[in-house]
Design an enzyme around this catalytic site. Structure first.
Site, PDB file in Angstrom:
ATOM      1  N   ASP A  41       0.844  -1.191   0.000  1.00  0.00           N
ATOM      2  CA  ASP A  41       0.000   0.000   0.000  1.00  0.00           C
ATOM      3  C   ASP A  41       0.881   1.243   0.000  1.00  0.00           C
ATOM      4  O   ASP A  41       1.729   1.412   0.878  1.00  0.00           O
ATOM      5  CB  ASP A  41      -0.885   0.006   1.251  1.00  0.00           C
ATOM      6  CG  ASP A  41      -1.788   1.228   1.291  1.00  0.00           C
ATOM      7  OD1 ASP A  41      -2.797   1.223   0.562  1.00  0.00           O
ATOM      8  OD2 ASP A  41      -1.476   2.182   2.028  1.00  0.00           O
ATOM      9  N   TYR A  46       2.753   9.984   0.801  1.00  0.00           N
ATOM     10  CA  TYR A  46       3.839   9.479   1.641  1.00  0.00           C
ATOM     11  C   TYR A  46       5.211   9.942   1.138  1.00  0.00           C
ATOM     12  O   TYR A  46       6.223   9.750   1.791  1.00  0.00           O
ATOM     13  CB  TYR A  46       3.804   7.944   1.744  1.00  0.00           C
ATOM     14  CG  TYR A  46       2.492   7.383   2.271  1.00  0.00           C
ATOM     15  CD1 TYR A  46       1.578   8.197   2.931  1.00  0.00           C
ATOM     16  CD2 TYR A  46       2.171   6.043   2.101  1.00  0.00           C
ATOM     17  CE1 TYR A  46       0.372   7.684   3.400  1.00  0.00           C
ATOM     18  CE2 TYR A  46       0.970   5.526   2.569  1.00  0.00           C
ATOM     19  CZ  TYR A  46       0.066   6.360   3.216  1.00  0.00           C
ATOM     20  OH  TYR A  46      -1.118   5.848   3.670  1.00  0.00           O
ATOM     21  N   LYS A  75      -2.465   6.040  -3.970  1.00  0.00           N
ATOM     22  CA  LYS A  75      -3.624   6.896  -3.684  1.00  0.00           C
ATOM     23  C   LYS A  75      -3.474   8.301  -4.264  1.00  0.00           C
ATOM     24  O   LYS A  75      -2.385   8.874  -4.262  1.00  0.00           O
ATOM     25  CB  LYS A  75      -3.821   7.021  -2.165  1.00  0.00           C
ATOM     26  CG  LYS A  75      -3.772   5.704  -1.419  1.00  0.00           C
ATOM     27  CD  LYS A  75      -4.149   5.876   0.045  1.00  0.00           C
ATOM     28  CE  LYS A  75      -3.772   4.659   0.861  1.00  0.00           C
ATOM     29  NZ  LYS A  75      -2.359   4.629   1.282  1.00  0.00           N
ATOM     30  N   HIS A 108      -7.546   9.197  -1.654  1.00  0.00           N
ATOM     31  CA  HIS A 108      -6.936   9.078  -0.321  1.00  0.00           C
ATOM     32  C   HIS A 108      -7.870   9.550   0.795  1.00  0.00           C
ATOM     33  O   HIS A 108      -7.933   8.942   1.868  1.00  0.00           O
ATOM     34  CB  HIS A 108      -5.625   9.866  -0.284  1.00  0.00           C
ATOM     35  CG  HIS A 108      -4.678   9.449   0.794  1.00  0.00           C
ATOM     36  ND1 HIS A 108      -3.333   9.412   0.641  1.00  0.00           N
ATOM     37  CD2 HIS A 108      -4.903   9.046   2.072  1.00  0.00           C
ATOM     38  CE1 HIS A 108      -2.761   9.013   1.765  1.00  0.00           C
ATOM     39  NE2 HIS A 108      -3.691   8.784   2.645  1.00  0.00           N
TER      40      HIS A 108
END
Ligand code: NAP
Length: 300
Positions: A41, A46, A75, A108
């Protein structure tokens, strides 16, 4: 193993890559592959898709694993909700991950932020600048076009509540395949889980260990006593419970030993499973669901 859209296999045990440090992202992703994880994931937010991509590319080659044997999610961030920004954002993520298709692309959060390169746009008072010029159904339509385009096998939503999911589910041409939300014994999200089961949506739990925050589920007396009884660690008990109730899950471990520990789970006896279901403590650890502002993001 779960099946999404009735045809695509998705390993129930997923490895989350929300890891602040670039070098640790690379080593932890590799360790997870070696431990047996085949579901990863990721997220634009990030800021480490490049490192994950590097680790996956090298890991697959060295370990003789084919791309088709792994399941990769990333995402769409809040600043890219405008329909014309969705395809470019998806393309950039693919490039950073060194992949030519994604198994799953998620919105997200349901909150749109001011479009642009600043992931966390704020006004002079420090308040988030939301984008009132786009709505979730329009973003969803752009996500559907990605599936039509063939480089994205399935789409879904993260950090969504049942009341926000219902209208999207009703109007979607391509139904959400996966919902990713915080879930653990302190936040079982039973109503959302039941809806997902009824509609054939995979419920993907993040924070199955309560983000590792203590005190939390990892130190809960019921979990500790079951762990001692069944000869497993508290983390293994929590992950087994998540799988046993029919969810997929994402866990993050920075060391090889923890990656192996978290991959090595087995079913709980029924009485232990029921005992966990009876835990009364209720606690949400991540408030992202309320504002779209993440509780835990890499600092670099
Ligand atoms: N959609 C969203 O908004 C959202 C939000 C958050 C997370 N996520 C996703 O979910 C993934 C999972 O992250 P999470 O924080 O939610 O996962 P988690 O597994 O609940 O918590 C991870 C924390 O638990 C610790 N831990 C891991 N294995 C352990 C073990 N065997 N024993 C004791 N402690 C252990 C880790 O410590 P060490 O780091 O020291 O190993 C880490 O601090 C993220 O990487 C991300 O992909 C999504």
């Amino acid at each position: 193993m779960k099946t999404i859209n009735k045809t695509i296999p998705m390993p129930a045990l997923g490895f989350g890559t929300l890891i602040p440090d670039a070098a640790v992202t690379i080593s932890a992703t590799r360790d997870a592959l070696e431990a047996g994880f085949r579901h990863f994931d990721c997220a634009e937010r990030y800021r480490n898709e490049s490192e994950v991509g590097e680790a996956l590319q090298a890991g697959l080659a060295d370990l003789g694993i084919a791309r088709e044997e792994i399941f990769v999610t990333t995402k769409l961030w809040n600043t890219n909700h405008r329909p014309e920004r969705v395809e470019p954002a998806f393309g950039e993520s693919l490039k950073r991950l060194r992949l030519n298709y994604l198994d799953l692309y998620l919105i997200h959060t349901p909150f749109a932020f001011q479009p642009g390169d600043e992931q966390d746009p704020r006004d002079q008072n420090g308040n988030v600048i939301y984008d009132s010029g786009v709505n979730l159904p329009d973003t969803w339509k752009a996500m559907e076009h990605l599936v039509d385009g063939g480089k994205c096998r399935a789409i879904g939503l993260a950090d969504i509540t049942l009341d926000k999911l219902l209208p999207i589910y009703a109007s979607a041409r391509i139904k959400p395949a996966v919902i990713q939300v915080e879930a653990h014994p302190y936040l079982p999200e039973t109503e959302l889980l039941e809806f997902c089961k009824e509609k054939g949506i995979v419920f993907l739990a993040f924070a199955p260990l309560g983000h590792g925050i203590k005190p939390g589920p990892l130190e809960d007396p019921v979990i500790l006593s079951i762990a001692a009884r069944v000869g497993k660690t508290p983390a293994q008990v929590l992950l087994a419970w998540a799988v046993q109730r029919g969810t997929a899950l994402l866990t993050t471990a920075k060391s090889a030993a923890r990656a192996r520990e978290n991959f090595d789970i087995s079913p709980l006896p029924e009485d232990a499973f029921n005992e966990i279901n009876r835990i009364q403590t209720r606690q949400r650890f991540n408030q992202v669901v309320n504002t779209g502002v993440p509780g835990f993001i890499p600092k670099r």
